[in-house]
Design a protein around this motif. Sequence first.
Motif, PDB file in Angstrom:
ATOM      1  N   ASN A  91     -40.564  -0.633  48.226  1.00 42.24           N
ATOM      2  CA  ASN A  91     -41.060  -1.652  49.139  1.00 42.24           C
ATOM      3  C   ASN A  91     -42.004  -2.613  48.431  1.00 42.24           C
ATOM      4  OD1 ASN A  91     -39.875  -0.976  51.643  1.00 42.24           O
ATOM      5  ND2 ASN A  91     -41.350   0.658  51.973  1.00 42.24           N
ATOM      6  N   LEU A  92     -41.994  -3.869  48.878  1.00 42.31           N
ATOM      7  CA  LEU A  92     -43.071  -4.789  48.570  1.00 42.31           C
ATOM      8  C   LEU A  92     -44.156  -4.524  49.597  1.00 42.31           C
ATOM      9  CD1 LEU A  92     -44.017  -7.208  46.834  1.00 42.31           C
ATOM     10  CD2 LEU A  92     -43.057  -8.700  48.592  1.00 42.31           C
ATOM     11  N   VAL A  93     -45.359  -4.224  49.130  1.00 38.37           N
ATOM     12  CA  VAL A  93     -46.423  -3.707  49.989  1.00 38.37           C
ATOM     13  C   VAL A  93     -47.540  -4.727  50.131  1.00 38.37           C
ATOM     14  CG1 VAL A  93     -48.201  -1.930  50.173  1.00 38.37           C
ATOM     15  CG2 VAL A  93     -45.909  -1.318  49.402  1.00 38.37           C
ATOM     16  N   MET A  94     -47.892  -5.036  51.368  1.00 39.79           N
ATOM     17  CA  MET A  94     -49.030  -5.910  51.663  1.00 39.79           C
ATOM     18  C   MET A  94     -49.970  -5.177  52.607  1.00 39.79           C
ATOM     19  SD  MET A  94     -46.949  -9.498  52.140  1.00 39.79           S
ATOM     20  CE  MET A  94     -45.458  -8.641  52.686  1.00 39.79           C
ATOM     21  N   ASN A  95     -51.223  -5.020  52.215  1.00 37.31           N
ATOM     22  CA  ASN A  95     -52.227  -4.330  53.021  1.00 37.31           C
ATOM     23  C   ASN A  95     -53.454  -5.220  53.221  1.00 37.31           C
ATOM     24  OD1 ASN A  95     -50.925  -1.777  53.374  1.00 37.31           O
ATOM     25  ND2 ASN A  95     -51.484  -1.223  51.286  1.00 37.31           N
ATOM     26  N   TYR A  96     -54.041  -5.128  54.395  1.00 37.42           N
ATOM     27  CA  TYR A  96     -55.339  -5.763  54.638  1.00 37.42           C
ATOM     28  C   TYR A  96     -56.257  -4.703  55.225  1.00 37.42           C
ATOM     29  CZ  TYR A  96     -58.556  -9.622  55.098  1.00 37.42           C
ATOM     30  OH  TYR A  96     -59.622 -10.461  54.903  1.00 37.42           O
ATOM     31  N   ALA A  97     -57.433  -4.570  54.652  1.00 39.18           N
ATOM     32  CA  ALA A  97     -58.355  -3.512  55.047  1.00 39.18           C
ATOM     33  C   ALA A  97     -59.737  -4.068  55.323  1.00 39.18           C
ATOM     34  CB  ALA A  97     -58.423  -2.439  53.959  1.00 39.18           C
ATOM     35  N   TRP A  98     -60.403  -3.438  56.288  1.00 40.92           N
ATOM     36  CA  TRP A  98     -61.769  -3.811  56.654  1.00 40.92           C
ATOM     37  C   TRP A  98     -62.689  -2.619  56.440  1.00 40.92           C
ATOM     38  CZ3 TRP A  98     -57.421  -4.946  59.445  1.00 40.92           C
ATOM     39  CH2 TRP A  98     -57.150  -6.293  59.708  1.00 40.92           C
ATOM     40  N   GLY A  99     -63.712  -2.806  55.609  1.00 38.69           N
ATOM     41  CA  GLY A  99     -64.746  -1.811  55.444  1.00 38.69           C
ATOM     42  C   GLY A  99     -66.032  -2.312  56.060  1.00 38.69           C
ATOM     43  N   ARG A 100     -67.114  -1.642  55.812  1.00 42.04           N
ATOM     44  CA  ARG A 100     -68.413  -2.078  56.325  1.00 42.04           C
ATOM     45  C   ARG A 100     -68.959  -3.186  55.418  1.00 42.04           C
ATOM     46  NH1 ARG A 100     -72.013   2.814  57.435  1.00 42.04           N
ATOM     47  NH2 ARG A 100     -70.646   2.975  59.249  1.00 42.04           N
ATOM     48  N   HIS A 101     -69.136  -4.376  55.982  1.00 47.86           N
ATOM     49  CA  HIS A 101     -69.590  -5.552  55.233  1.00 47.86           C
ATOM     50  C   HIS A 101     -68.626  -5.912  54.108  1.00 47.86           C
ATOM     51  CE1 HIS A 101     -73.504  -5.589  57.251  1.00 47.86           C
ATOM     52  NE2 HIS A 101     -73.550  -4.290  57.053  1.00 47.86           N
ATOM     53  N   SER A 102     -67.342  -5.621  54.273  1.00 49.75           N
ATOM     54  CA  SER A 102     -66.382  -5.855  53.201  1.00 49.75           C
ATOM     55  C   SER A 102     -64.965  -5.874  53.768  1.00 49.75           C
ATOM     56  CB  SER A 102     -66.501  -4.751  52.141  1.00 49.75           C
ATOM     57  OG  SER A 102     -65.581  -4.923  51.103  1.00 49.75           O
ATOM     58  N   ASP A 103     -64.081  -6.679  53.172  1.00 51.27           N
ATOM     59  CA  ASP A 103     -62.662  -6.662  53.515  1.00 51.27           C
ATOM     60  C   ASP A 103     -61.885  -7.164  52.302  1.00 51.27           C
ATOM     61  OD1 ASP A 103     -63.933  -9.315  54.803  1.00 51.27           O
ATOM     62  OD2 ASP A 103     -61.903  -9.769  54.128  1.00 51.27           O
ATOM     63  N   ALA A 104     -60.590  -6.853  52.254  1.00 58.86           N
ATOM     64  CA  ALA A 104     -59.793  -7.241  51.088  1.00 58.86           C
ATOM     65  C   ALA A 104     -58.308  -7.201  51.425  1.00 58.86           C
ATOM     66  CB  ALA A 104     -60.088  -6.313  49.906  1.00 58.86           C
ATOM     67  N   PHE A 105     -57.517  -8.022  50.697  1.00 55.92           N
ATOM     68  CA  PHE A 105     -56.068  -8.066  50.810  1.00 55.92           C
ATOM     69  C   PHE A 105     -55.461  -7.522  49.526  1.00 55.92           C
ATOM     70  CE2 PHE A 105     -52.125 -10.356  49.774  1.00 55.92           C
ATOM     71  CZ  PHE A 105     -51.340  -9.941  50.830  1.00 55.92           C
ATOM     72  N   TYR A 106     -54.345  -6.786  49.646  1.00 58.40           N
ATOM     73  CA  TYR A 106     -53.707  -6.166  48.497  1.00 58.40           C
ATOM     74  C   TYR A 106     -52.204  -6.435  48.515  1.00 58.40           C
ATOM     75  CZ  TYR A 106     -58.054  -3.501  48.859  1.00 58.40           C
ATOM     76  OH  TYR A 106     -59.375  -3.150  48.974  1.00 58.40           O
ATOM     77  N   LEU A 107     -51.647  -6.766  47.356  1.00 59.94           N
ATOM     78  CA  LEU A 107     -50.210  -6.982  47.184  1.00 59.94           C
ATOM     79  C   LEU A 107     -49.744  -6.104  46.032  1.00 59.94           C
ATOM     80  CD1 LEU A 107     -47.559  -8.547  47.727  1.00 59.94           C
ATOM     81  CD2 LEU A 107     -48.354 -10.247  46.067  1.00 59.94           C
ATOM     82  N   ASN A 108     -48.791  -5.203  46.323  1.00 61.27           N
ATOM     83  CA  ASN A 108     -48.314  -4.270  45.305  1.00 61.27           C
ATOM     84  C   ASN A 108     -46.836  -3.975  45.517  1.00 61.27           C
ATOM     85  OD1 ASN A 108     -51.353  -3.018  46.085  1.00 61.27           O
ATOM     86  ND2 ASN A 108     -50.970  -3.323  43.902  1.00 61.27           N
ATOM     87  N   ALA A 109     -46.253  -3.283  44.542  1.00 62.99           N
ATOM     88  CA  ALA A 109     -44.912  -2.738  44.681  1.00 62.99           C
ATOM     89  C   ALA A 109     -45.045  -1.225  44.750  1.00 62.99           C
ATOM     90  CB  ALA A 109     -44.043  -3.132  43.495  1.00 62.99           C
ATOM     91  N   GLY A 110     -44.450  -0.617  45.749  1.00 59.31           N
ATOM     92  CA  GLY A 110     -44.562   0.825  45.913  1.00 59.31           C
ATOM     93  C   GLY A 110     -45.722   1.195  46.807  1.00 59.31           C
ATOM     94  N   GLU A 111     -45.616   2.357  47.443  1.00 64.09           N
ATOM     95  CA  GLU A 111     -46.625   2.797  48.398  1.00 64.09           C
ATOM     96  C   GLU A 111     -47.954   3.116  47.722  1.00 64.09           C
ATOM     97  OE1 GLU A 111     -45.953   2.568  51.637  1.00 64.09           O
ATOM     98  OE2 GLU A 111     -44.006   1.838  50.961  1.00 64.09           O
ATOM     99  N   SER A 112     -49.014   3.137  48.529  1.00 59.83           N
ATOM    100  CA  SER A 112     -50.349   3.395  47.995  1.00 59.83           C
ATOM    101  C   SER A 112     -50.457   4.787  47.401  1.00 59.83           C
ATOM    102  CB  SER A 112     -51.405   3.219  49.094  1.00 59.83           C
ATOM    103  OG  SER A 112     -51.420   1.889  49.568  1.00 59.83           O
ATOM    104  N   PHE A 113     -49.741   5.757  48.008  1.00 62.67           N
ATOM    105  CA  PHE A 113     -49.752   7.124  47.481  1.00 62.67           C
ATOM    106  C   PHE A 113     -48.492   7.852  47.931  1.00 62.67           C
ATOM    107  CE2 PHE A 113     -51.925   7.173  51.552  1.00 62.67           C
ATOM    108  CZ  PHE A 113     -51.450   8.298  52.194  1.00 62.67           C
TER     109      PHE A 113
END
Length: 416
Positions: free
Chosen positions: A394-416
């Motif tokens: 898969n082409l993987v796109m993730n968006y995550a929200w932490g405390r006082h922080s957020d980020a976007f990620y683009l990868n090939a293959g699952e996170s784990f």
Amino acid sequence: MNKRYLICFSLALIVLVSFNIYAQNTEITKKICTVKSLPDLFKKKDSVLILKPQKNNFFLIIPVIGSQPATGFSYGFVTQYTFKGKSETDKYSSVNLGATYTEKKQLLLNFKNSVMLKNNSVFLSGDWRFYIFSQANYGLGTDIIPPRNRDAGFDLNTIKEPMNYNYFKFHQTVSWEVKNNYYVGAGVHLDWYTTITDENLDIASGYLTNHYNYNLKYGFNQNEYVVNGLSLNLLYDSRDNQINTHHGMFANVNYRFNPAFNQSQDVSSVLYAEYRYFLPLSKHNEQHVFSLWAMGQFVTSGNVPYLNLPSIGWDQRSRSGKGYVQGLFRGQKLVYFETEYRFPISCNQLLSGTVFANLTTASDKDREVRLFQYTQPAIGVGLRILIDKATRTNLVMNYAWGRHSDAFYLNAGESF
């Protein structure tokens, strides 16, 4: 993180998961669709169908264009070669090569390998890197971001300590199968940090950084240090596909011993443990999967230099700590948990999605901050686009929200 937003997200997640689990045992999921990947969308509809044998390999190259707090705007490429032997019982292996250049003048070269050989009887796992790098450090422990009742107006920039350095990493293990899915092996590890510049350090005016204070206390050179060692490796792997797992389990325990060859090194040992579990939730659609990832790294004896301490984002795939900048949480001991629900969006498996949550805790023995005394959570959503049917890549796109922080990620293959 806004409390009302978190409650709404949690309720929506509960409804989504409940509906999908209910749907698994009803007629809703029994519709059969032809599986399609992204390349299928560009094939002519009136082309003659030619049956071909299922291929045992897949090569992918994708451009990298994005922005993250640790790198700023970045561009480059990532290639992934996925393959397996001719036997039906052979499992897929992957080799990754990436090169990225960023607006902060960082150069990131990566080579990763996770390879099964000789009918799955030999397992290779490697992480090789060369970085011309800059990254902020924030101190040790997970109490650096205050709890919700004390975080009004908190800004990570107030505790940021920028650093520049070059980093060479060579980690390679080889394990042999001793029983079905059980492996025993050994590895070689080298971490070399050079040309270290601690930008905020000003000894004359008395402004001392966490990096300086830690290395001074434990006798490490402030400008260059190396950690080298050998490891023993115990591994269990029953995953059906390491690229995109639908069921099975992976467990790994690695004990590393680092000798001292000169006065600037310290004899030390580091224990790394990892566990991944994949539970199918549907009898009719294998894309419904509940997955769990637990990881811990512990300095069990001696001391290692500051930048070599366990921290988020420095695992083999650089996927831990989603929602937070790489290296934000660091300590002599670190534990990371992530759970993920993977589900189909389109019947033809072209599109799928994920919702996930993670938790990080790290210690600081000098301030008597213990593991699990402070924890930092994050939540996120992801979109998957199937780009190869045989390997389930898969082409993987993730968006995550932490405390006082957020980020976007683009990868090939699952996170784990």
